[in-house]
Design a protein around this motif. Sequence first.
Motif, PDB file in Angstrom:
ATOM      1  N   LEU A   1     -19.730  60.094  42.080  1.00 30.15           N
ATOM      2  CA  LEU A   1     -21.087  59.945  42.772  1.00 30.15           C
ATOM      3  C   LEU A   1     -21.608  58.516  42.568  1.00 30.15           C
ATOM      4  O   LEU A   1     -21.886  57.892  43.791  1.00 30.15           O
ATOM      5  N   VAL A   2     -21.276  57.805  41.661  1.00 34.27           N
ATOM      6  CA  VAL A   2     -21.498  56.364  41.616  1.00 34.27           C
ATOM      7  C   VAL A   2     -20.673  55.713  42.450  1.00 34.27           C
ATOM      8  O   VAL A   2     -21.076  54.629  43.208  1.00 34.27           O
ATOM      9  N   SER A   3     -19.396  55.906  42.411  1.00 31.79           N
ATOM     10  CA  SER A   3     -18.375  55.258  43.448  1.00 31.79           C
ATOM     11  C   SER A   3     -18.982  55.619  44.791  1.00 31.79           C
ATOM     12  O   SER A   3     -18.776  54.510  45.617  1.00 31.79           O
ATOM     13  N   GLY A   4     -19.251  56.659  45.242  1.00 32.45           N
ATOM     14  CA  GLY A   4     -19.928  56.711  46.838  1.00 32.45           C
ATOM     15  C   GLY A   4     -20.870  56.019  47.162  1.00 32.45           C
ATOM     16  O   GLY A   4     -20.835  55.569  48.180  1.00 32.45           O
ATOM     17  N   GLY A   5     -21.931  55.842  46.130  1.00 28.07           N
ATOM     18  CA  GLY A   5     -23.135  55.075  46.407  1.00 28.07           C
ATOM     19  C   GLY A   5     -22.578  53.344  46.496  1.00 28.07           C
ATOM     20  O   GLY A   5     -23.047  52.748  47.559  1.00 28.07           O
ATOM     21  N   THR A   6     -21.776  53.229  45.728  1.00 26.75           N
ATOM     22  CA  THR A   6     -21.214  51.545  45.666  1.00 26.75           C
ATOM     23  C   THR A   6     -20.471  51.493  47.167  1.00 26.75           C
ATOM     24  O   THR A   6     -20.766  50.437  47.683  1.00 26.75           O
ATOM     25  N   ILE A   7     -19.755  52.493  47.622  1.00 26.77           N
ATOM     26  CA  ILE A   7     -18.957  52.419  48.716  1.00 26.77           C
ATOM     27  C   ILE A   7     -20.140  52.092  49.972  1.00 26.77           C
ATOM     28  O   ILE A   7     -19.666  51.083  50.749  1.00 26.77           O
ATOM     29  N   LEU A   8     -20.945  52.965  50.233  1.00 22.38           N
ATOM     30  CA  LEU A   8     -21.944  52.844  51.266  1.00 22.38           C
ATOM     31  C   LEU A   8     -22.583  51.244  51.179  1.00 22.38           C
ATOM     32  O   LEU A   8     -22.896  50.675  52.329  1.00 22.38           O
ATOM     33  N   ALA A   9     -22.742  50.706  49.943  1.00 21.80           N
ATOM     34  CA  ALA A   9     -23.394  49.387  49.889  1.00 21.80           C
ATOM     35  C   ALA A   9     -22.080  48.341  50.325  1.00 21.80           C
ATOM     36  O   ALA A   9     -22.742  47.530  51.064  1.00 21.80           O
ATOM     37  N   LEU A  10     -20.947  48.524  50.084  1.00 20.06           N
ATOM     38  CA  LEU A  10     -19.860  47.816  50.594  1.00 20.06           C
ATOM     39  C   LEU A  10     -19.902  47.856  51.867  1.00 20.06           C
ATOM     40  O   LEU A  10     -19.620  46.841  52.824  1.00 20.06           O
ATOM     41  N   LEU A  11     -19.926  49.015  52.462  1.00 19.57           N
ATOM     42  CA  LEU A  11     -19.997  49.308  53.969  1.00 19.57           C
ATOM     43  C   LEU A  11     -20.900  48.502  54.812  1.00 19.57           C
ATOM     44  O   LEU A  11     -20.625  48.035  55.785  1.00 19.57           O
ATOM     45  N   SER A  12     -22.344  48.611  54.356  1.00 25.13           N
ATOM     46  CA  SER A  12     -23.148  48.089  54.981  1.00 25.13           C
ATOM     47  C   SER A  12     -23.235  46.683  55.076  1.00 25.13           C
ATOM     48  O   SER A  12     -23.482  46.096  55.955  1.00 25.13           O
TER      49      SER A  12
END
Length: 575
Positions: free
Chosen positions: A388-399
């Motif tokens: 779950l933490v990894s998913g939130g991190t990916i969205l930040a990198l993506l943005s």
Amino acid sequence: MEESASSSTTTTKLGASFAKQVLKGGSRKKNLQVSAATCQRPQTGRFLGFTDLVLLGVGGTVGAGVFLLTGIAAARDAGPSVVFSFALAAFVCVLSAFSYAEMASRLPSCGSAYAFAYSTIGELFAFLVGWCLTLEYGISAAAVARSWAAHVSEAAQLPKFLHNSSGLSILAFILVAALTLILCSGMREAKWIIDSASILYALVLSLVLIRGLFLTDPSNWTPFAPYGISGVIAGASTVFFAFVGFDQVAAVAEETHNPSQTVPKAILTSLLIVFIIYAASALVLTGMVRYDALDTPAPFIAAFKERGLLVFARLTAIATALGMQNTAMVALTAQPRIFFAMSRDGLLPELFSEVSGPGSAPRASSLLCGFGVALLALLVPLQTLTDLVSGGTILALLSTNVAVLYIRLQVSGHEGDSKILLTLFVSSCAVASWLSRVMPFKIAGIIVTLSIVSFPLFLLLRMPFTGEPNPPSFKSPGVPLVQACGIFFNLFLFFRLHTAALSMLAVWLVIGFSLYVAYGIRHSLGSAWERVNSDEIAQRQPNLMFDLRSSFDSLGEEAIASEWHHASEDIITTE
């Protein structure tokens, strides 16, 4: 019947008005001139230099993963070629690091990915990015604190009531509380603790690796890649998130000397140092022990104990605890500053943007965030939330990758085309990544992926990304290809997360959306930013006071973010 029909009509109009205002408010962007002016004259003091940022980035990234994750990836995925897995993961991570470096140079804000998204994508998405950063910083700090408590409790044979892996963890609460109190003193004082802890960790790690180097047996590196190239790729997926943490450097940009130049250099330097540490650890560990015997919770400690080197086994245990402590402290440093930036923009209560003390630290935000994280660490076993933490991190990198492309297109005079093109490209990458997950045949999945992404990528590559009159001090190389690859690989990894993690992330985003609707949209300063003249800000910038709420009053502007609420009242009155 007429009253029922009238009530239904009123409800429909209220719903339509609500949806319209949410779409209008969610698409607002923060004026880039306002953002830049805010960063140049921060409310907090500037106490950090290049070395401080590098130590913060390395300490917040490496953690205990060098001792725990390396063995697992080698045993299950790649064997000794796990060093290539680290190299591949570092390459994918540096794609996003270039975007972070450029955005930090353009907008050295403590809001990090949240601030980048607000000035490019829109208010609602930025709020959700900030909400996801809570996973990367706040939730992960609680999880790391519990892991630290478990490690220390076992190593020191402490009473079980101090830490229960499935219940209360008093040790984790004490760690978070102590770190929070240190950080409340401000970065001028806290940086010495962070720097000292990171240097001590580096010294202990160096001793462990140097001693381990003399214990290596080259025969353990044969076969070097027992699982082939697919094993190297699988290992890269496993170790990718061991590199995440460099983005926390951007969260302290407003407390850094000359941030537009210092922060980008620190981000890239810390990532390079982290890769060197991981690669060296992988080579030493797989040289000490055969890869198929490394699937243990603490392979370095086991290897030293097997050879009777108890002193180095203890040193490894100390380094593991230090690494966890550093990771938790850096995360607790970043989290209050994200909320500080969101509060300053009106999206969270003003309490989070208050500063106090000689170092002008966001103490209220630090105390509130620290108290929340301490309670989580005390009460909730969070190790299961890693994905779950990894998913939130990916969205930040993506943005952040999207933000760079948007700004480059905007300054080249193609802002109108950028929205459609970026939406098309990101959507095609998302669809292709999802299909690559569900396609039963690997070759077919690759063919479908390439066919879906190729046309939007071709259009993106044909767009001009030059002609910027006032470029920032750091510009990402390879635009737009670097950002396009970063977007694709982030989405690819996102859809490799477990279904349960994706479901939990969706729930987390719904909670964030509800908070935005309940508070953020009503109090946002975004409506004022759309009416502020950029030239006027530039002229007033030297004398502008950067409490933004009073700043807009001085410009004769007033933030009216609850328009949907007033519109709803008008509808009811009309009825």
